[in-house]
Scaffold this motif. Sequence first.
Motif, PDB file in Angstrom:
ATOM      1  N   PHE A   1      43.530  36.753  72.796  1.00  0.00           N
ATOM      2  CA  PHE A   1      44.284  37.863  73.363  1.00  0.00           C
ATOM      3  C   PHE A   1      43.282  38.852  73.956  1.00  0.00           C
ATOM      4  CE2 PHE A   1      47.018  35.952  70.231  1.00  0.00           C
ATOM      5  CZ  PHE A   1      48.250  35.926  70.875  1.00  0.00           C
ATOM      6  N   VAL A   2      43.318  38.986  75.267  1.00  0.00           N
ATOM      7  CA  VAL A   2      42.339  39.809  75.964  1.00  0.00           C
ATOM      8  C   VAL A   2      42.881  41.230  76.095  1.00  0.00           C
ATOM      9  CG1 VAL A   2      41.083  40.116  78.118  1.00  0.00           C
ATOM     10  CG2 VAL A   2      41.447  37.817  77.201  1.00  0.00           C
ATOM     11  N   VAL A   3      42.128  42.182  75.536  1.00  0.00           N
ATOM     12  CA  VAL A   3      42.549  43.583  75.518  1.00  0.00           C
ATOM     13  C   VAL A   3      41.353  44.454  75.922  1.00  0.00           C
ATOM     14  CG1 VAL A   3      44.266  43.215  73.709  1.00  0.00           C
ATOM     15  CG2 VAL A   3      41.933  43.847  73.078  1.00  0.00           C
ATOM     16  N   PRO A   4      41.588  45.714  76.284  1.00  0.00           N
ATOM     17  CA  PRO A   4      40.467  46.606  76.613  1.00  0.00           C
ATOM     18  C   PRO A   4      39.732  47.051  75.354  1.00  0.00           C
ATOM     19  CG  PRO A   4      42.554  47.773  76.835  1.00  0.00           C
ATOM     20  CD  PRO A   4      42.892  46.343  76.574  1.00  0.00           C
ATOM     21  N   THR A   5      38.726  46.302  74.962  1.00  0.00           N
ATOM     22  CA  THR A   5      37.960  46.602  73.755  1.00  0.00           C
ATOM     23  C   THR A   5      36.528  46.121  73.948  1.00  0.00           C
ATOM     24  OG1 THR A   5      37.782  46.221  71.370  1.00  0.00           O
ATOM     25  CG2 THR A   5      38.610  44.403  72.696  1.00  0.00           C
ATOM     26  N   ARG A   6      35.590  46.745  73.262  1.00  0.00           N
ATOM     27  CA  ARG A   6      34.191  46.322  73.350  1.00  0.00           C
ATOM     28  C   ARG A   6      33.835  45.381  72.209  1.00  0.00           C
ATOM     29  NH1 ARG A   6      30.400  51.416  74.740  1.00  0.00           N
ATOM     30  NH2 ARG A   6      28.997  49.675  75.228  1.00  0.00           N
ATOM     31  N   LEU A   7      34.615  45.431  71.121  1.00  0.00           N
ATOM     32  CA  LEU A   7      34.369  44.576  69.967  1.00  0.00           C
ATOM     33  C   LEU A   7      35.534  43.610  69.793  1.00  0.00           C
ATOM     34  CD1 LEU A   7      33.028  47.306  67.516  1.00  0.00           C
ATOM     35  CD2 LEU A   7      31.683  45.627  68.792  1.00  0.00           C
ATOM     36  N   SER A   8      35.310  42.555  69.031  1.00  0.00           N
ATOM     37  CA  SER A   8      36.315  41.508  68.868  1.00  0.00           C
ATOM     38  C   SER A   8      36.767  41.406  67.420  1.00  0.00           C
ATOM     39  CB  SER A   8      35.740  40.154  69.319  1.00  0.00           C
ATOM     40  OG  SER A   8      35.335  40.194  70.667  1.00  0.00           O
ATOM     41  N   HIS A   9      37.864  40.695  67.227  1.00  0.00           N
ATOM     42  CA  HIS A   9      38.379  40.383  65.896  1.00  0.00           C
ATOM     43  C   HIS A   9      38.602  38.876  65.883  1.00  0.00           C
ATOM     44  CE1 HIS A   9      39.211  44.720  65.364  1.00  0.00           C
ATOM     45  NE2 HIS A   9      39.519  44.660  66.654  1.00  0.00           N
ATOM     46  N   VAL A  10      37.919  38.190  64.980  1.00  0.00           N
ATOM     47  CA  VAL A  10      37.860  36.732  65.031  1.00  0.00           C
ATOM     48  C   VAL A  10      38.471  36.138  63.770  1.00  0.00           C
ATOM     49  CG1 VAL A  10      36.361  34.728  65.340  1.00  0.00           C
ATOM     50  CG2 VAL A  10      35.723  36.941  66.342  1.00  0.00           C
ATOM     51  N   GLY A  11      39.505  35.348  63.940  1.00  0.00           N
ATOM     52  CA  GLY A  11      40.142  34.676  62.819  1.00  0.00           C
ATOM     53  C   GLY A  11      40.100  33.166  62.988  1.00  0.00           C
ATOM     54  N   GLU A  12      39.855  32.469  61.903  1.00  0.00           N
ATOM     55  CA  GLU A  12      39.903  31.006  61.907  1.00  0.00           C
ATOM     56  C   GLU A  12      40.450  30.546  60.564  1.00  0.00           C
ATOM     57  OE1 GLU A  12      37.169  27.300  63.395  1.00  0.00           O
ATOM     58  OE2 GLU A  12      36.186  28.788  62.113  1.00  0.00           O
ATOM     59  N   GLY A  13      41.312  29.545  60.586  1.00  0.00           N
ATOM     60  CA  GLY A  13      41.894  29.078  59.340  1.00  0.00           C
ATOM     61  C   GLY A  13      42.312  27.630  59.423  1.00  0.00           C
ATOM     62  N   GLY A  14      42.574  27.051  58.257  1.00  0.00           N
ATOM     63  CA  GLY A  14      43.036  25.678  58.192  1.00  0.00           C
ATOM     64  C   GLY A  14      43.703  25.412  56.857  1.00  0.00           C
ATOM     65  N   ARG A  15      44.463  24.332  56.795  1.00  0.00           N
ATOM     66  CA  ARG A  15      45.197  23.999  55.566  1.00  0.00           C
ATOM     67  C   ARG A  15      44.262  23.333  54.562  1.00  0.00           C
ATOM     68  NH1 ARG A  15      50.289  23.780  54.443  1.00  0.00           N
ATOM     69  NH2 ARG A  15      50.960  23.830  56.624  1.00  0.00           N
ATOM     70  N   VAL A  16      44.230  23.890  53.345  1.00  0.00           N
ATOM     71  CA  VAL A  16      43.454  23.290  52.262  1.00  0.00           C
ATOM     72  C   VAL A  16      44.351  22.807  51.125  1.00  0.00           C
ATOM     73  CG1 VAL A  16      41.317  24.532  52.757  1.00  0.00           C
ATOM     74  CG2 VAL A  16      43.012  25.576  51.273  1.00  0.00           C
ATOM     75  N   PHE A  17      45.595  23.301  51.090  1.00  0.00           N
ATOM     76  CA  PHE A  17      46.586  22.851  50.111  1.00  0.00           C
ATOM     77  C   PHE A  17      47.896  22.584  50.838  1.00  0.00           C
ATOM     78  CE2 PHE A  17      43.716  25.539  47.641  1.00  0.00           C
ATOM     79  CZ  PHE A  17      43.455  24.732  46.536  1.00  0.00           C
ATOM     80  N   GLU A  18      48.634  21.600  50.373  1.00  0.00           N
ATOM     81  CA  GLU A  18      49.971  21.398  50.895  1.00  0.00           C
ATOM     82  C   GLU A  18      50.868  22.532  50.419  1.00  0.00           C
ATOM     83  OE1 GLU A  18      50.970  19.152  53.138  1.00  0.00           O
ATOM     84  OE2 GLU A  18      48.831  18.638  53.190  1.00  0.00           O
ATOM     85  N   GLU A  19      51.865  22.875  51.208  1.00  0.00           N
ATOM     86  CA  GLU A  19      52.763  23.966  50.859  1.00  0.00           C
ATOM     87  C   GLU A  19      53.415  23.694  49.508  1.00  0.00           C
ATOM     88  OE1 GLU A  19      56.552  26.370  52.842  1.00  0.00           O
ATOM     89  OE2 GLU A  19      55.365  24.965  54.035  1.00  0.00           O
ATOM     90  N   GLY A  20      53.341  24.660  48.602  1.00  0.00           N
ATOM     91  CA  GLY A  20      53.919  24.516  47.273  1.00  0.00           C
ATOM     92  C   GLY A  20      52.951  23.979  46.233  1.00  0.00           C
ATOM     93  N   ALA A  21      51.741  23.546  46.644  1.00  0.00           N
ATOM     94  CA  ALA A  21      50.766  23.016  45.698  1.00  0.00           C
ATOM     95  C   ALA A  21      50.212  24.138  44.816  1.00  0.00           C
ATOM     96  CB  ALA A  21      49.627  22.320  46.435  1.00  0.00           C
ATOM     97  N   LYS A  22      49.730  23.775  43.642  1.00  0.00           N
ATOM     98  CA  LYS A  22      49.193  24.764  42.717  1.00  0.00           C
ATOM     99  C   LYS A  22      47.823  25.235  43.182  1.00  0.00           C
ATOM    100  CE  LYS A  22      47.899  25.547  37.893  1.00  0.00           C
ATOM    101  NZ  LYS A  22      47.742  24.929  36.552  1.00  0.00           N
ATOM    102  N   ILE A  23      47.665  26.541  43.273  1.00  0.00           N
ATOM    103  CA  ILE A  23      46.389  27.157  43.620  1.00  0.00           C
ATOM    104  C   ILE A  23      45.870  27.858  42.372  1.00  0.00           C
ATOM    105  CG2 ILE A  23      45.250  28.864  45.081  1.00  0.00           C
ATOM    106  CD1 ILE A  23      47.424  28.327  47.180  1.00  0.00           C
ATOM    107  N   THR A  24      44.659  27.519  41.951  1.00  0.00           N
ATOM    108  CA  THR A  24      44.139  27.989  40.673  1.00  0.00           C
ATOM    109  C   THR A  24      43.232  29.202  40.838  1.00  0.00           C
ATOM    110  OG1 THR A  24      42.162  26.586  40.727  1.00  0.00           O
ATOM    111  CG2 THR A  24      44.197  25.593  39.883  1.00  0.00           C
ATOM    112  N   GLY A  25      42.880  29.782  39.698  1.00  0.00           N
ATOM    113  CA  GLY A  25      41.982  30.926  39.709  1.00  0.00           C
ATOM    114  C   GLY A  25      40.608  30.591  40.255  1.00  0.00           C
ATOM    115  N   SER A  26      40.126  29.377  40.014  1.00  0.00           N
ATOM    116  CA  SER A  26      38.809  28.993  40.521  1.00  0.00           C
ATOM    117  C   SER A  26      38.796  28.925  42.049  1.00  0.00           C
ATOM    118  CB  SER A  26      38.388  27.640  39.939  1.00  0.00           C
ATOM    119  OG  SER A  26      39.343  26.642  40.247  1.00  0.00           O
ATOM    120  N   ASP A  27      39.929  28.588  42.655  1.00  0.00           N
ATOM    121  CA  ASP A  27      40.023  28.591  44.117  1.00  0.00           C
ATOM    122  C   ASP A  27      39.852  30.014  44.657  1.00  0.00           C
ATOM    123  OD1 ASP A  27      40.633  25.836  44.010  1.00  0.00           O
ATOM    124  OD2 ASP A  27      42.753  26.283  43.705  1.00  0.00           O
TER     125      ASP A  27
END
Length: 332
Positions: free
Chosen positions: A137-163
């Motif tokens: 998304f190109v906007v009038p700004t000098r700095l950027s905001h960068v996000g990247e993500g991916g699936r590591v668990f199937e939806e509804g899977a148990k996510i533990t404290g160690s994660d």
Amino acid sequence: IQVNGHKYTTLRLESLNSLPGFVREKWYGINQLYQLRQMLQDLEDGNWSTYTARFNTMRKIILGGSRNGQTLSIAADYDTIVKFSPSIRKFLTEGLPAITTGTPRFPDFSQFDHPWYTKGYKSLENARTASHTNEAFVVPTRLSHVGEGGRVFEEGAKITGSDLTVAQYIEGFYLWNKLAVLGAHDATAIIDMDSGWFVYQSDEDPSPGATIKIYDAGAAFVYNNMGTSGDFPIELQAAMIGAVAKLDGPTPQADRAGHISMRRYFRKETDEQRRKIREDIMATTRAEMSDMLSRLSAWTSSRRIVITNSYFYSQQGTALELQKCSLKEFSC
């Protein structure tokens, strides 16, 4: 959006991964801007009837609602609740319209699918089909905001404290040390509990291309620095404490406490479940961390969302496979 871009990129990343994320982005994200712009265009074109009907329907439901399906959450000190309980009880039993004869009891939607559920998932699938994997998304700004993500668990899977420990170690130690050197204001690493996605996010970032390379090396860094035996490095021990602190958050004010309590009630989150997560965080093992790092290294359905300026996009947008989106249109 250019000021709080890190919030919008995270919402955008999570929007195609789960129904809760999809709804949150429609209400609070870039999609909300697109929808408001479309609404203004419709009104300028004279299409008042559609919105008038919707607003009147909402008004009718609010004013004509009964006790059926309503939940009241009150946050106050003990003495105040005791003092006002009779008045509250009278309001609930006499002040609100009674449930009419023959009206079915409002279902518990933690046990049954809400009528919106099927429709919402259909809209989510349509959005997945129409959306680009990587967006800038190109906007009038000098700095950027960068996000990247991916699936590591199937939806509804148990996510533990160690994660959560792994995420906190990456955020509080790895990203902070790597991205602060590049001049970024802040960086986070989170696990979206609704969708099972792992999300990296930087704020006010002058070097988006270098940042994405740092994200991609996160799992390897943790694996190489967690040690093979004995006590964890001091930074990793600190990450466990930080993960517990992030789970609990700061002590909320009364109005915020009531909102948090009601959300946990609707989500069926109990104190016992949260206590178990805290214990799991503090009992993190290398084997559990290795499992999480294997998932992170092999994440699927990965996406990149960048809020940036036209110069960066002209220099690196194509190389990073970013689809240019305008915030002045009705969609990307």
